[in-house]
Each structure stands twice: as structure tokens, then as C-alpha cells.
Design a protein around this motif. Structure first.
Motif, PDB file in Angstrom:
ATOM      1  N   ARG A  90       0.935  -1.202  -0.017  1.00  0.00           N
ATOM      2  CA  ARG A  90      -0.072  -0.095  -0.092  1.00  0.00           C
ATOM      3  C   ARG A  90       0.839   1.276   0.008  1.00  0.00           C
ATOM      4  N   LEU A  91       2.095   1.181   0.786  1.00  0.00           N
ATOM      5  CA  LEU A  91       2.905   2.290   0.803  1.00  0.00           C
ATOM      6  C   LEU A  91       3.294   2.634  -0.484  1.00  0.00           C
ATOM      7  N   TYR A  92       3.873   1.560  -1.274  1.00  0.00           N
ATOM      8  CA  TYR A  92       4.304   1.908  -2.478  1.00  0.00           C
ATOM      9  C   TYR A  92       3.338   2.450  -3.489  1.00  0.00           C
ATOM     10  N   ALA A  93       2.214   2.061  -3.478  1.00  0.00           N
ATOM     11  CA  ALA A  93       0.817   2.674  -4.267  1.00  0.00           C
ATOM     12  C   ALA A  93       0.854   4.095  -3.858  1.00  0.00           C
ATOM     13  N   VAL A  94       0.837   4.409  -2.603  1.00  0.00           N
ATOM     14  CA  VAL A  94       0.691   5.840  -2.244  1.00  0.00           C
ATOM     15  C   VAL A  94       1.856   6.658  -2.563  1.00  0.00           C
ATOM     16  N   ALA A  95       3.107   6.107  -2.563  1.00  0.00           N
ATOM     17  CA  ALA A  95       4.242   6.844  -3.026  1.00  0.00           C
ATOM     18  C   ALA A  95       4.024   7.248  -4.503  1.00  0.00           C
ATOM     19  N   ILE A  96       3.707   6.257  -5.461  1.00  0.00           N
ATOM     20  CA  ILE A  96       3.369   6.618  -6.856  1.00  0.00           C
ATOM     21  C   ILE A  96       2.362   7.447  -7.129  1.00  0.00           C
ATOM     22  N   THR A  97       1.386   7.446  -6.327  1.00  0.00           N
ATOM     23  CA  THR A  97       0.222   8.482  -6.434  1.00  0.00           C
ATOM     24  C   THR A  97       0.607   9.723  -6.046  1.00  0.00           C
TER      25      THR A  97
END
Length: 255
Positions: free
Chosen positions: A11-18
Motif C-alpha cells: 500500500r505504501l508503494y502505491a501511495v508513493a506513486i500516487t
């Protein structure tokens, strides 16, 4: 390898990309805003990434926002590295990922420098680099090659706009409005890149590094043409479309 793949699915990786793509969109919206002001004689700011970051720095909490932009764009670099390592990409997509990674890294470093107080313009940086390269024949050839590569990038952006190839970066259903934003945005960026590349090549042929330049020089070149203010306004709106597209992209990024 398993740890990296787990990070890629976290989830953290997805948030970082966002966050990174939103930051990328903000930079383009700021460039569009400065370009509009330039079109109608209301701004002396550089209408490029550096000028956009300087504009952001002048706002309340600008320093904090710049660090968010820097970290967010760095997250996009990590995204592209993981994509290269674990994404099973074909050659074309690998080249695209490397190119994007370099752009994100350069913008991240620029944002960090501005946050720490650096104010050197992109125009002076490109002029200085070109001047050094043009001190000998081999350097001038290299400047022409750089110009041709940048033109190639511009042609690629327009190709993506025409073929809608950018939709491969998105997951889920893609609305017609999103496609239109992407097409207009990529086309505007493509035209700007082609002008930038042309300026680099012309500077080498004319032996004048001052004629080379980045996005700011390209937009000012448009401004100097007949009906330049109208043309630059249209270009600014196209770049703004790309900025808005980045927000949609941030919600639907394929990773």
C-alpha cells in the motif's frame, strides 16, 4: 527479490506513486500558469520546470511542498527501477522507463535544490553546458546529437498522443475525457520538445550556445512568432491538460 516484489505490491508503494504523479502534475500546472502569464507579458519567470519550482517556493509553506514534490518524484524513480527489474518489459518499454526515470530524478534533484535555496535557472544551466560542449568540434557534434534525441522524444510524445498509447500506463476503464486530456497534453509536450531539440541543433550549427535552451526558451520562441501570444496560450492550455491528466493517472497508474 521477494522483498522487492512485496514492496512493489504494498500500500505504501502505491501511495508513493500516487503522490509522485500528483507532484508531477502540479509542476506541469505551474509551468502552464507561468506560460500564460508570459504569453500576455505579465511574467519574467522562467516558463520551465525550474521556474515552476521557484514559483512553488514563493508560496506559503513552499519549502515543505517542494520537499514533498522531491520525495514524491524520487518515489517515481524507484517505481521505474523496480519496473525495469521485475516488470518483464520489452525493449521499447525498457527504454521508455529509463527515460522517464531520468526525467523524474532530474526534477526531484531540482526540487530539492530549490528547497535548499538554489536559484540557478534552467536557461543558464543549459547555456553553460552547451558552451562547454561547443568548445571543440566533437562537442558541437554531440550538441547536434542531443538536439536530435530531444526531437525524437518530442516525436514520440506526439506518436503517443495520436495512437493513444499512453493508455497502456492506466488500469481499469479509461473515460473519453481522460483520453482527450492525455492526447492534448502529450501533443503539447511533443511540440515543445521538438522546438527545444531544434534550438539545441541550431545553436551548434550557428556556434552560439545562447541560442540553446530548455522549455523556457522553446515557449519564448513561440511567443516571438506572429500571433505568438495566442499560440503560447494554446500551448499553455495543452501543458495544463497534461497536468490534469497526471492527477487521473495517479489514481489509475499501472504498477
Amino acid at each position: 527479490m521477494r522483498t522487492a516484489q512485496q514492496a512493489q505490491n504494498s500500500r505504501l508503494y502505491a501511495v508513493a506513486i500516487t503522490v509522485g504523479l500528483i507532484a508531477y502534475g502540479v509542476v506541469h500546472l505551474l509551468i502552464a500558469w507561468i506560460s500564460l502569464q508570459l504569453a500576455w507579458g505579465k511574467s519574467s519567470e522562467g516558463a520551465d520546470q525550474q521556474g515552476a519550482l521557484q514559483e512553488l517556493a514563493s508560496k506559503p509553506f513552499g519549502g515543505v511542498l517542494l520537499w514533498i514534490v522531491a520525495v514524491g518524484l524520487l518515489a517515481l524513480v524507484i517505481w521505474k527501477v523496480l519496473e525495469l527489474v521485475y516488470g518483464h518489459l520489452d525493449t521499447e518499454k525498457k527504454v521508455s522507463s529509463i527515460g522517464r526515470g531520468v526525467v523524474y530524478l532530474a526534477l526531484s534533484i531540482s526540487a530539492a535544490k530549490v528547497a535548499m535555496g538554489s536559484s540557478q535557472s534552467g536557461r543558464s544551466q543549459s547555456s553553460g553546458m552547451t558552451a562547454k560542449l561547443m568548445q571543440n568540434g566533437a562537442g558541437r557534434v554531440l550538441v547536434v546529437i542531443i538536439g536530435l534525441v530531444i526531437i525524437g522524444v518530442g516525436v514520440r510524445q506526439i506518436y503517443k498522443a495520436v495512437t493513444k498509447k499512453f493508455t497502456e500506463d492506466l488500469t481499469g476503464g479509461v473515460s473519453e475525457s481522460t483520453i482527450m486530456l492525455g492526447r492534448v497534453g502529450y501533443a503539447a509536450k511533443g511540440i515543445a520538445f521538438i522546438i527545444v531539440g531544434g534550438l539545441f541543433a541550431y545553436a551548434s550549427i550557428d556556434y552560439d550556445p545562447k541560442k540553446a535552451g530548455g522549455l523556457d526558451a522553446a515557449l519564448r520562441t513561440i511567443k516571438d512568432q506572429p500571433f505568438g501570444s495566442v499560440l503560447l496560450t494554446l500551448m499553455a492550455l495543452g501543458i495544463a491538460c497534461f497536468g490534469v491528466y497526471c492527477f487521473v493517472w495517479s489514481r489509475n497508474a499501472k504498477h
